[in-house]
Motif scaffolding. Sequence first.
Motif, PDB file in Angstrom:
ATOM      1  N   ASP A  58       0.831  -1.209   0.000  1.00 26.70           N
ATOM      2  CA  ASP A  58       0.000   0.000   0.000  1.00 26.70           C
ATOM      3  C   ASP A  58       0.866   1.260   0.000  1.00 26.70           C
ATOM      4  OD1 ASP A  58      -2.291  -1.526   0.067  1.00 26.70           O
ATOM      5  OD2 ASP A  58      -2.562  -1.384   2.232  1.00 26.70           O
ATOM      6  N   ASP A  61       2.323   1.663  -3.446  1.00 31.81           N
ATOM      7  CA  ASP A  61       1.278   2.090  -4.383  1.00 31.81           C
ATOM      8  C   ASP A  61       0.922   3.559  -4.201  1.00 31.81           C
ATOM      9  OD1 ASP A  61       1.144  -0.379  -5.579  1.00 31.81           O
ATOM     10  OD2 ASP A  61      -0.619  -1.052  -4.455  1.00 31.81           O
ATOM     11  N   LYS A  64       3.450   5.353  -6.246  1.00 36.68           N
ATOM     12  CA  LYS A  64       3.242   5.098  -7.671  1.00 36.68           C
ATOM     13  C   LYS A  64       2.012   5.817  -8.208  1.00 36.68           C
ATOM     14  CE  LYS A  64       3.887   0.762  -8.993  1.00 36.68           C
ATOM     15  NZ  LYS A  64       3.848  -0.720  -8.958  1.00 36.68           N
ATOM     16  N   ASP A  65       0.962   5.915  -7.364  1.00 36.52           N
ATOM     17  CA  ASP A  65      -0.291   6.548  -7.783  1.00 36.52           C
ATOM     18  C   ASP A  65      -0.282   8.063  -7.623  1.00 36.52           C
ATOM     19  OD1 ASP A  65      -1.126   3.969  -8.190  1.00 36.52           O
ATOM     20  OD2 ASP A  65      -2.349   3.849  -6.367  1.00 36.52           O
ATOM     21  N   SER A  93       8.886  -2.706  -7.841  1.00 36.86           N
ATOM     22  CA  SER A  93       8.085  -1.522  -7.527  1.00 36.86           C
ATOM     23  C   SER A  93       8.162  -0.444  -8.605  1.00 36.86           C
ATOM     24  CB  SER A  93       8.532  -0.929  -6.190  1.00 36.86           C
ATOM     25  OG  SER A  93       9.827  -0.347  -6.310  1.00 36.86           O
TER      26      SER A  93
END
Length: 204
Positions: A58, A61, A64-65, A93
């Motif tokens: 999480d 992410d 990344k998001d 990743s």
Amino acid sequence: MENFAAPARPIVARMTQAAMAEPARAVAFQGAPGANSHVAATEAFPDGLPLPCFDFADAIDAVKDGRADCAIIPIENSLHGRVADIHFLLPESGLVITGEHFLPIRHALMGIGPRDGIRQAMSHPQALGQCRHWLKAHGIEPVSYPDTAGAAAKVAELADPTIAALAPPAAAALYGLDLLATDIADADHNTTRFVTLARGGKPP
């Protein structure tokens, strides 16, 4: 957010809302508020907005998001070796390491007491491993949980006087627990190395 124990959810919600408002200042970390990774995030980025994430995936992410500028992740400990999960997640990743931070680890036993009635201690496997001799000497069974401060929140939720948590001392105040013992790691040099992960590198 529902993965966190109930006492942690209001704090997670407030921190998440603040981070969402300024993602350029957000620093993702794994664990509930009060975890060692939270401490590392505030030390390494004093002007940052720590963003709690339930697990390592999480936190990665979130970067990344674009919900966080970076993540701060533990990769090895001087007593208990490498943090296994991140060594599987890091290569895939797509993120890069942009910095590191060394955090002295100070574990505390916390619960609703008394200490001589504690039969189990919940915490992250790394923390349990770093205190295994102390726990064995006091007849306390280690119980694995995804993170240290999350275990403190869970202990507050369970309200069982025989179950305690191993977590940073400040987590006790966050979740209304009593400090039953402090500085209980099996060696004084207990230190964790964290790395900062971001979407792109910084120019030298």
